[in-house]
Motif scaffolding. Sequence first.
Motif, PDB file in Angstrom:
ATOM      1  N   ALA A   1      -1.653   6.079  -8.493  1.00 34.10           N
ATOM      2  CA  ALA A   1      -2.855   6.738  -7.654  1.00 34.10           C
ATOM      3  C   ALA A   1      -2.899   8.329  -8.054  1.00 34.10           C
ATOM      4  CB  ALA A   1      -2.639   6.539  -6.508  1.00 34.10           C
ATOM      5  N   LEU A   2      -1.430   8.867  -8.647  1.00 34.74           N
ATOM      6  CA  LEU A   2      -1.133  10.336  -8.769  1.00 34.74           C
ATOM      7  C   LEU A   2      -1.732  10.747  -9.818  1.00 34.74           C
ATOM      8  CD1 LEU A   2       2.442  10.538  -7.772  1.00 34.74           C
ATOM      9  CD2 LEU A   2       0.783  11.138  -6.465  1.00 34.74           C
ATOM     10  N   LEU A   3      -2.404   9.813 -11.138  1.00 37.34           N
ATOM     11  CA  LEU A   3      -2.702   9.794 -12.270  1.00 37.34           C
ATOM     12  C   LEU A   3      -4.054  10.136 -11.839  1.00 37.34           C
ATOM     13  CD1 LEU A   3      -2.975  10.212 -15.512  1.00 37.34           C
ATOM     14  CD2 LEU A   3      -3.366   7.236 -15.402  1.00 37.34           C
ATOM     15  N   PHE A   4      -4.814   9.082 -11.071  1.00 36.51           N
ATOM     16  CA  PHE A   4      -6.498   9.219  -9.959  1.00 36.51           C
ATOM     17  C   PHE A   4      -6.194  10.271  -9.468  1.00 36.51           C
ATOM     18  CE2 PHE A   4      -9.161   9.088  -6.419  1.00 36.51           C
ATOM     19  CZ  PHE A   4      -9.868   7.843  -7.117  1.00 36.51           C
ATOM     20  N   THR A   5      -5.352  10.716  -8.720  1.00 32.01           N
ATOM     21  CA  THR A   5      -5.797  11.961  -8.127  1.00 32.01           C
ATOM     22  C   THR A   5      -5.913  13.002  -9.373  1.00 32.01           C
ATOM     23  OG1 THR A   5      -4.558  11.171  -6.702  1.00 32.01           O
ATOM     24  CG2 THR A   5      -5.067  13.432  -7.147  1.00 32.01           C
ATOM     25  N   PHE A   6      -4.819  13.382 -10.134  1.00 34.65           N
ATOM     26  CA  PHE A   6      -5.200  14.094 -11.017  1.00 34.65           C
ATOM     27  C   PHE A   6      -6.574  14.406 -12.301  1.00 34.65           C
ATOM     28  CE2 PHE A   6      -4.262  15.247 -15.541  1.00 34.65           C
ATOM     29  CZ  PHE A   6      -3.841  16.509 -15.650  1.00 34.65           C
TER      30      PHE A   6
ATOM     31  N   ILE B   1       0.684  -1.560   0.240  1.00 36.79           N
ATOM     32  CA  ILE B   1       0.001   0.457   0.183  1.00 36.79           C
ATOM     33  C   ILE B   1       1.143   1.426   0.110  1.00 36.79           C
ATOM     34  CG2 ILE B   1      -1.683   1.362   1.239  1.00 36.79           C
ATOM     35  CD1 ILE B   1      -2.662  -1.393   2.362  1.00 36.79           C
ATOM     36  N   ARG B   2       0.554   1.689  -1.473  1.00 38.58           N
ATOM     37  CA  ARG B   2       1.175   3.543  -1.238  1.00 38.58           C
ATOM     38  C   ARG B   2       1.221   4.148  -1.699  1.00 38.58           C
ATOM     39  NH1 ARG B   2       4.201  -0.284  -3.741  1.00 38.58           N
ATOM     40  NH2 ARG B   2       4.051  -1.349  -5.851  1.00 38.58           N
ATOM     41  N   ILE B   3       1.279   5.009  -2.064  1.00 42.85           N
ATOM     42  CA  ILE B   3       1.384   6.301  -3.151  1.00 42.85           C
ATOM     43  C   ILE B   3       1.684   6.723  -4.367  1.00 42.85           C
ATOM     44  CG2 ILE B   3       0.663   8.835  -3.815  1.00 42.85           C
ATOM     45  CD1 ILE B   3      -0.514   8.920  -1.149  1.00 42.85           C
ATOM     46  N   ASP B   4       1.856   5.341  -5.482  1.00 41.93           N
ATOM     47  CA  ASP B   4       2.832   5.810  -6.750  1.00 41.93           C
ATOM     48  C   ASP B   4       1.844   6.413  -7.844  1.00 41.93           C
ATOM     49  OD1 ASP B   4       0.245   3.914  -7.667  1.00 41.93           O
ATOM     50  OD2 ASP B   4       1.212   2.025  -7.539  1.00 41.93           O
ATOM     51  N   GLY B   5       2.441   5.786  -9.238  1.00 36.66           N
ATOM     52  CA  GLY B   5       1.489   6.968 -10.327  1.00 36.66           C
ATOM     53  C   GLY B   5       0.473   6.395 -10.938  1.00 36.66           C
TER      54      GLY B   5
END
Length: 395
Positions: A380-385, A374-378
């Motif tokens: 997750a960042l794409l999902f956030t964007f 469990i970590r914030i990876d690429g």
Amino acid sequence: MSELALNLRYAIRALRGNPGFTLTAILSVAIGIGANTAIFSVADALLLRPLPYADSGRLAILWNRSPGLDIAQDWFSTAQYFDIRSSHRGLEQSALAIGGFFNLTGDGEPERVGATRVSSSLLPMLGARAAHGRLISSDEDAPGHAPVVVLTHALWARRYGADPLIVGRSIQINGAPYQVVGVLAEGFELPHEVLPTLNGTDRTEIFLSLPLTLTGARNRGQEDYNILVKLRAGVSVPQAQAEMDSLTDRLRRDYPDYYPPNGGLTFSVVPLLDQVVGPVRRMLMVLLVAVGFVLLIACANVANLLLSRALARQREMGLRAALGAGRGHIVRQLLTESLLLALSGGAFGVCFAAWSMQAIHVFGAATVPRLRDIRIDGTALLFTFLLSLACGLLF
């Protein structure tokens, strides 16, 4: 492009001119997006990513159940393992394991380590590779061979200083000599959440050979063993379960003293991923819905703020229209401001999600499976964007 840059500069100047509104809107969006990013990262690790084993989608664990006797989940006997291995045609491979604590002596202070006795098929079935030496061979499943052990990479580095000459040496385990035949490649783990052995630990550090005598095929009394299987390509879990039900029907008829008719003996086929994440799947789905509503509420609040601000800016918009600004230009300017707010909220939301990840790792060690994944990876960042863009368009 020049219009976009102009709109962006004007949006920044307009938002800076109203810091109270800007801070309130960004914080509202940050909380909603941050919560969604954190829960998405957990869901991505637990539900969307495959387990770190070869052909993990075809791996399953079996459980021995007798609902009529109030046995919801039990382990297996060696005889049941032989029954399954010889009769079930939907399985490409099967493996037997039993865990426990063993005393490791010599080469330093005595140490109590988690150990699992395994049939030779288990490690290759999971895609394990030896960094040094080899894995347990099929010959060592039979009695009469000297006991052998395979070390995990972590134990090899910690206790033996990553000495490659450890392969071939004899070490003392529970006071008996075991020959080290191999060291597993770095990164391979078989935690208790994947293989919940009856007497095992949270982490297996040594794998021992598991020779079975001929009497093992007749031993139905000691139900202490785990069974992992790999389904044949094209065989679904329901198909494998149907064949397993036919097998248990026959066992109830052939061995009524061991499996009484009122017990309802059945061997359940559980996909390995379901075994790992099953206890938290429903809770995670509830959380995904909950944080989705939090984000919708945040968007509604920001939309109301923007509406109030738009009413206060009617004179400004009327003046800009009088000076020649078209409807499309004004809409693009307002959309730029909304997207800027959303992306700013998304950036702060990532910080909030990162803090949430730290809290999950601290407080979820005993309850959250696959915690290391469990970590914030690429992703997750794409999902956030994308979520930030959607929010900017929505409100």
